[in-house]
Design a protein around this motif. Structure first.
Motif, short mmCIF file in Angstrom:
data_model
loop_
_atom_site.label_atom_id
_atom_site.label_comp_id
_atom_site.label_asym_id
_atom_site.label_seq_id
_atom_site.Cartn_x
_atom_site.Cartn_y
_atom_site.Cartn_z
N GLU A 65 18.98 -11.17 -22.24
CA GLU A 65 18.36 -10.21 -22.19
C GLU A 65 17.57 -10.25 -23.48
O GLU A 65 18.12 -11.31 -24.27
CB GLU A 65 19.27 -8.84 -22.76
N VAL A 66 16.40 -10.20 -23.51
CA VAL A 66 15.84 -10.27 -24.58
C VAL A 66 15.33 -9.05 -25.13
O VAL A 66 15.16 -7.75 -24.61
CB VAL A 66 13.86 -10.79 -23.98
N CYS A 67 15.81 -9.12 -26.45
CA CYS A 67 16.43 -7.81 -27.27
C CYS A 67 14.72 -7.16 -27.98
O CYS A 67 14.91 -6.27 -28.58
CB CYS A 67 17.20 -8.32 -28.19
N VAL A 68 13.29 -7.84 -27.97
CA VAL A 68 12.86 -7.31 -28.73
C VAL A 68 11.61 -8.05 -28.31
O VAL A 68 11.28 -8.52 -26.99
CB VAL A 68 12.00 -8.63 -30.30
N GLN A 69 9.77 -7.33 -29.06
CA GLN A 69 8.51 -7.55 -28.25
C GLN A 69 7.67 -7.86 -29.21
O GLN A 69 7.51 -7.83 -30.23
CB GLN A 69 8.19 -6.02 -27.61
N PRO A 70 6.95 -8.45 -28.70
CA PRO A 70 5.64 -9.28 -29.47
C PRO A 70 5.01 -8.08 -30.71
O PRO A 70 5.32 -7.30 -29.81
CB PRO A 70 4.59 -10.03 -28.84
N GLY A 71 5.07 -8.39 -31.71
CA GLY A 71 4.22 -7.47 -32.72
C GLY A 71 5.85 -6.78 -33.06
O GLY A 71 5.27 -5.32 -33.99
N GLN A 72 7.14 -6.96 -32.42
CA GLN A 72 7.85 -5.40 -34.09
C GLN A 72 8.12 -6.21 -34.83
O GLN A 72 8.59 -7.81 -34.81
CB GLN A 72 9.01 -5.67 -32.30
N LYS A 73 8.56 -4.99 -35.31
CA LYS A 73 9.09 -5.92 -36.67
C LYS A 73 10.72 -6.18 -36.29
O LYS A 73 11.33 -5.08 -35.60
CB LYS A 73 9.20 -5.00 -38.25
N VAL A 74 11.12 -7.46 -37.01
CA VAL A 74 12.62 -7.06 -36.86
C VAL A 74 13.48 -7.58 -38.64
O VAL A 74 12.85 -7.90 -39.79
CB VAL A 74 13.10 -8.88 -35.89
N ALA A 75 14.45 -6.71 -38.71
CA ALA A 75 15.29 -7.05 -39.43
C ALA A 75 16.14 -8.87 -40.20
O ALA A 75 16.27 -9.13 -38.69
CB ALA A 75 16.19 -6.27 -39.44
N HIS A 76 16.75 -8.82 -40.92
CA HIS A 76 17.36 -9.53 -40.63
C HIS A 76 18.94 -9.49 -40.26
O HIS A 76 18.98 -8.96 -40.20
CB HIS A 76 18.00 -10.56 -42.42
N GLY A 77 19.19 -10.59 -39.42
CA GLY A 77 20.25 -10.32 -38.54
C GLY A 77 19.89 -9.63 -37.20
O GLY A 77 20.79 -8.70 -36.51
N GLN A 78 18.44 -9.23 -36.98
CA GLN A 78 18.73 -7.98 -35.35
C GLN A 78 18.44 -9.12 -34.99
O GLN A 78 18.29 -10.36 -34.83
CB GLN A 78 17.27 -7.03 -35.98
N ALA A 79 19.01 -8.82 -33.35
CA ALA A 79 19.22 -10.21 -32.11
C ALA A 79 18.09 -9.92 -31.46
O ALA A 79 16.84 -9.03 -31.46
CB ALA A 79 20.01 -8.67 -31.24
N ILE A 80 17.82 -11.19 -31.54
CA ILE A 80 16.35 -11.34 -30.54
C ILE A 80 16.83 -11.58 -29.24
O ILE A 80 15.77 -10.87 -28.37
CB ILE A 80 16.21 -12.71 -31.39
N VAL A 81 16.87 -12.28 -28.85
CA VAL A 81 18.01 -12.26 -27.46
C VAL A 81 19.14 -12.73 -27.25
O VAL A 81 20.19 -12.76 -28.37
CB VAL A 81 17.51 -13.88 -26.83
N ARG A 82 19.98 -12.24 -25.75
CA ARG A 82 21.35 -11.51 -25.34
C ARG A 82 21.94 -13.49 -24.54
O ARG A 82 21.16 -13.43 -23.78
CB ARG A 82 21.63 -10.44 -25.24
N PHE A 83 22.46 -14.16 -24.86
CA PHE A 83 22.78 -14.99 -23.75
C PHE A 83 23.91 -14.51 -23.09
O PHE A 83 25.19 -14.03 -23.97
CB PHE A 83 23.97 -16.59 -24.61
N GLU A 84 24.22 -14.95 -22.18
CA GLU A 84 24.96 -14.51 -20.90
C GLU A 84 26.41 -15.23 -21.32
O GLU A 84 26.77 -16.30 -21.92
CB GLU A 84 24.96 -15.47 -19.75
N ALA A 85 28.21 -14.45 -21.08
CA ALA A 85 28.77 -15.31 -21.36
C ALA A 85 29.48 -16.83 -20.97
O ALA A 85 29.10 -16.34 -19.42
CB ALA A 85 30.21 -14.18 -21.16
#
Length: 89
Positions: A65-85
């Protein structure tokens, strides 16, 4: 471009999240859900303090999963992508 130090967090289901190493704005996403990435591959570009920071994959795997979009503000530690188990290796 300076390299950001990505952080990983384990998920209850066994996958991992690639987290923002600092607060900023996502400028570009270089992967999509389902993509296979190699260790060190560029995943996203984060602007922080007027500098572009390349966020790289800390290990090989598949992006669940991609958890963010271009232009989105993110906080320290916020998920950017999720890898499969079990996607390492």
């Amino acid at each position: 471009l300076p390299q950001g130090g990505p952080a990983l967090a384990a998920e209850p289901g066994g996958g991992t999240m690639l987290e923002a190493p600092m607060p900023g704005v996502i400028l570009r996403l270089l992967v999509v859900a389902g993509a296979r990435v190699e260790r060190g591959q560029d995943v996203a570009v984060l602007e922080a303090m007027k500098m572009e920071n390349v966020i790289r994959a800390p290990h090989a795997g598949r992006i669940a999963e991609v958890c963010v979009q271009p232009g989105q503000k993110v906080a320290h530690g916020q998920a950017i992508v999720r890898f499969e188990a079990g996607g390492r290796g």
